[in-house]
Write an enzyme that holds these catalytic residues in place. Structure first.
Site, PDB file in Angstrom:
ATOM      1  N   GLU A   4     -12.690  -1.931   2.521  1.00 42.28           N
ATOM      2  CA  GLU A   4     -13.285  -1.780   3.863  1.00 42.28           C
ATOM      3  C   GLU A   4     -14.333  -0.673   3.907  1.00 42.28           C
ATOM      4  O   GLU A   4     -14.260   0.233   4.750  1.00 42.28           O
ATOM      5  CB  GLU A   4     -12.179  -1.527   4.898  1.00 42.28           C
ATOM      6  CG  GLU A   4     -11.219  -2.696   4.999  1.00 42.28           C
ATOM      7  CD  GLU A   4     -10.242  -2.601   6.178  1.00 42.28           C
ATOM      8  OE1 GLU A   4     -10.139  -1.534   6.788  1.00 42.28           O
ATOM      9  OE2 GLU A   4      -9.597  -3.628   6.476  1.00 42.28           O
TER      10      GLU A   4
ATOM     11  N   GLU B 224      -6.513  -9.347   3.358  1.00 44.64           N
ATOM     12  CA  GLU B 224      -5.671  -8.748   4.401  1.00 44.64           C
ATOM     13  C   GLU B 224      -5.686  -9.688   5.594  1.00 44.64           C
ATOM     14  O   GLU B 224      -6.749  -9.927   6.183  1.00 44.64           O
ATOM     15  CB  GLU B 224      -6.175  -7.365   4.831  1.00 44.64           C
ATOM     16  CG  GLU B 224      -5.957  -6.295   3.786  1.00 44.64           C
ATOM     17  CD  GLU B 224      -6.240  -4.883   4.289  1.00 44.64           C
ATOM     18  OE1 GLU B 224      -6.019  -4.624   5.497  1.00 44.64           O
ATOM     19  OE2 GLU B 224      -6.680  -4.066   3.475  1.00 44.64           O
TER      20      GLU B 224
ATOM     21  N   GLU C  91       0.851  -1.190   0.000  1.00 44.89           N
ATOM     22  CA  GLU C  91       0.000   0.000   0.000  1.00 44.89           C
ATOM     23  C   GLU C  91       0.886   1.238   0.000  1.00 44.89           C
ATOM     24  O   GLU C  91       2.006   1.214   0.529  1.00 44.89           O
ATOM     25  CB  GLU C  91      -0.884  -0.036   1.266  1.00 44.89           C
ATOM     26  CG  GLU C  91      -1.758   1.194   1.435  1.00 44.89           C
ATOM     27  CD  GLU C  91      -2.861   1.002   2.481  1.00 44.89           C
ATOM     28  OE1 GLU C  91      -2.911  -0.054   3.137  1.00 44.89           O
ATOM     29  OE2 GLU C  91      -3.677   1.937   2.629  1.00 44.89           O
TER      30      GLU C  91
ATOM     31  N   ASN D 193      -6.723   1.459   2.887  1.00 46.17           N
ATOM     32  CA  ASN D 193      -7.435   2.698   3.185  1.00 46.17           C
ATOM     33  C   ASN D 193      -7.016   3.813   2.229  1.00 46.17           C
ATOM     34  O   ASN D 193      -7.822   4.689   1.894  1.00 46.17           O
ATOM     35  CB  ASN D 193      -7.150   3.135   4.628  1.00 46.17           C
ATOM     36  CG  ASN D 193      -7.687   2.138   5.651  1.00 46.17           C
ATOM     37  OD1 ASN D 193      -8.569   1.339   5.341  1.00 46.17           O
ATOM     38  ND2 ASN D 193      -7.153   2.177   6.863  1.00 46.17           N
TER      39      ASN D 193
HETATM   40  O1  AHR Z   1      -3.051  -3.043   6.045  1.00 46.23           O
HETATM   41  C1  AHR Z   1      -3.232  -1.870   6.766  1.00 46.23           C
HETATM   42  C2  AHR Z   1      -4.656  -1.340   6.700  1.00 46.23           C
HETATM   43  O2  AHR Z   1      -5.510  -2.229   7.374  1.00 46.23           O
HETATM   44  C3  AHR Z   1      -5.277  -1.238   5.336  1.00 46.23           C
HETATM   45  O3  AHR Z   1      -4.988  -0.033   4.711  1.00 46.23           O
HETATM   46  C4  AHR Z   1      -6.750  -1.307   5.643  1.00 46.23           C
HETATM   47  O4  AHR Z   1      -7.480  -1.846   4.585  1.00 46.23           O
HETATM   48  C5  AHR Z   1      -6.824  -2.119   6.907  1.00 46.23           C
HETATM   49  O5  AHR Z   1      -7.611  -1.510   7.861  1.00 46.23           O
END
Ligand code: AHR
Length: 504
Positions: A173, A292, A27, A72
């Protein structure tokens, strides 16, 4: 010494294993990209600025697919910012992680990195602050051959052939209040459905992952899945699951039992998918993308301090969990849980890959080393391919605060196409070794080739740049096989890989 029994039969099969369960995640967060995979000027950097020491560590792990660019982050992301001449790309405030995103690495650069690392891209689109139109635009940019506004833009940006991205995440999410553009299940299901239709009209070969709940602990878990699937079932292919565990109270037996929850989570989401299938009289099966999963808690307090001091800086050192030995055992058990559910979990992403809650760490300008959690992932990805076998296991059990009857020996077994059989075991017992009596008679002649053990006397032991091998696997003397029967000693608190090859 405790005793356990396992019977394996080559015909008792769960499913073919989709290699994509060994996926991971990068990310635009912290030092995952800037200072992780990308650090121009680093002694190991290649002509594009990618750290080749990191690429080697990733390649060793064998990661077939990498989710990108969030997380996120993606819920406020403008994909257009990340293409075209680098010097013209805008700097943006990233409201997910209170950082400045410079867009120095974007789609073209990341695709080149992924190719070097031997991974496919799994691309997430923004369904937080944006909607279906930009979703179809980015599919056209990435996957359409030529002769349209966005495909021609890609070509003019130096990429003649399409990227051919197969798997796309419909946001991230979207039930979470921390998410930019949070939605209700109905709002999300409707938006995801319209985006999915348009994306597949541009490229019918793509596969789409709809957001499930952010975790099984969300108050809306269950009803979110039901309601959003009701709106988009026919146009999506997978539902996402996310789950992180921690051990803030130092309760190791309870922590190691957390995969009981993970297993429940998978079964519940599977049942909901099938219930919606029934309700809709559909012929289509929706599978799961556990995109995740990991241990995450060590860095929480540190992150608050970083934000107090350095909010809006570039590449803040966020989510830099330093993993200890017990974390490696739980990561091992989480992999076993994915393998035992290989009939429905077709994609999974260890979140994340470099520096950010990651198995691989780097120092800016310095070294690159493997955290404890690197090893179970390495072993499962390397040997856990082919077919997942349905093992019949008798194990001692224990009770802990949240669960009763936790098997002391957690296992999964796989059979590769060349006939190798691998049994993975975690011995969750804090003090006692366990003698595993393994029955492999159905395979004909089998001999034990290798026994790899990961163990440390201190559950809190970690690897660092100065001491990178404090927690590292060792190979022990394999046990002798007698007519397809073998007895293997599994040390207290250990991760074990038992490899068997056809005899002769
Ligand atoms: O992996 C870290 C964060 O965890 C990601 O950005 C999010 O999707 C989750 O809450």
């Amino acid at each position: 010494m405790k005793q356990a029994k396992m019977i394996l039969d080559k015909d008792y099969q769960i499913s073919r294993i989709d290699n994509r369960i060994y996926g991971s995640f990068i990310e635009h967060l912290g030092r995952a990209v800037y200072g992780g995979i990308y650090e121009p000027g680093h002694p190991t950097a290649d002509e594009l600025g990618f750290r080749t020491d990191v690429i080697s560590a990733v390649k060793k792990l064998g990661v077939p697919i990498v989710r990108y660019p969030g997380g996120n982050f993606v819920s406020g992301f403008h994909w257009e910012d990340s293409v075209g001449p680098v010097e013209q790309r805008p700097k943006r405030l990233d409201l997910a992680w209170f950082t400045t995103e410079t867009n120095e690495v974007g789609l073209h650069e990341f695709a080149k990195w992924a190719e070097k690392a031997g991974s496919d891209l799994m691309y997430a689109i923004n369904l937080g602050t944006r909607g279906p139109e930009q979703a179809r635009d980015v599919v056209e940019y990435a996957n359409h051959k030529s002769g349209s506004k966005f495909s021609d833009l890609r070509i003019s940006n130096g990429k003649k052939d399409p990227f051919g991205i197969k798997v796309w995440c419909l946001g991230n999410e979207m039930d979470g209040p921390w998410q930019m553009g949070q939605k209700t299940a109905y709002e999300y299901g409707r938006t995801a459905n319209e985006a999915a239709k348009m994306m597949k009209w541009v490229d019918p070969s793509i596969e789409l992952v709809a957001c499930g709940s952010s975790s099984s602990e969300m108050p809306g878990f269950g009803s979110w899945e039901l309601e959003m699937l009701n709106e988009c079932y026919e146009n999506i292919d997978y539902v996402s699951l996310h789950r992180y565990y921690g051990n803030p109270t130092g309760d190791t037996p309870g922590f190691l039992a957390r995969t009981m929850d993970m297993d429940d989570f998978i079964r519940t989401v599977t049942s909901i998918c099938d219930a919606v299938k029934g309700k809709k009289h559909s012929k289509k099966q929706i599978n799961l993308s556990f995109d995740e999963w990991n241990v995450w808690y060590h860095s929480n307090e540190q992150d608050k301090e970083i934000w107090k001091r350095e909010k809006w800086d570039r590449a803040l050192p966020l989510l830099e969990d330093i993993y200890n030995f017990e974390d490696a055992l739980l990561v091992g058990s989480m992999l076993l849980t994915l393998l035992r559910n290989a009939d429905r979990v077709k994609i999974a992403c260890l979140a994340q890959l470099v520096n950010v809650i990651a198995p691989i760490m780097t120092r800016n300008g310095g070294g690159c080393w493997a955290q404890t959690t690197y090893y179970p992932f390495l072993h499962a990805s390397r040997y856990g391919r082919g077919t997942a076998l349905k093992a019949i296991v008798q194990s001692p059990v224990y009770d802990c605060r949240d669960y009763e009857g936790v098997p002391t020996i957690d296992t999964a077994a796989t059979m590769e196409d060349d006939g190798h059989v691998t049994v993975f075991c975690v011995n969750r017992d804090m003090t006692e070794d366990c003698l595993l009596d393994l029955d492999l008679r159905s395979f004909g002649g089998m001999e034990m080739e290798e026994h790899i053990v990961l163990h440390h006397d201190d559950v809190k032991a970690v690897n660092t740049e100065d001491c990178p091998d404090r927690v590292a696997p060792v190979t022990v003397q394999p046990s002798g096989t007698d007519n397809g029967r073998v007895q293997v000693r599994l040390p207290a608190l250990s991760w074990n890989v038992l490899r068997f090859r056809p005899a002769g």
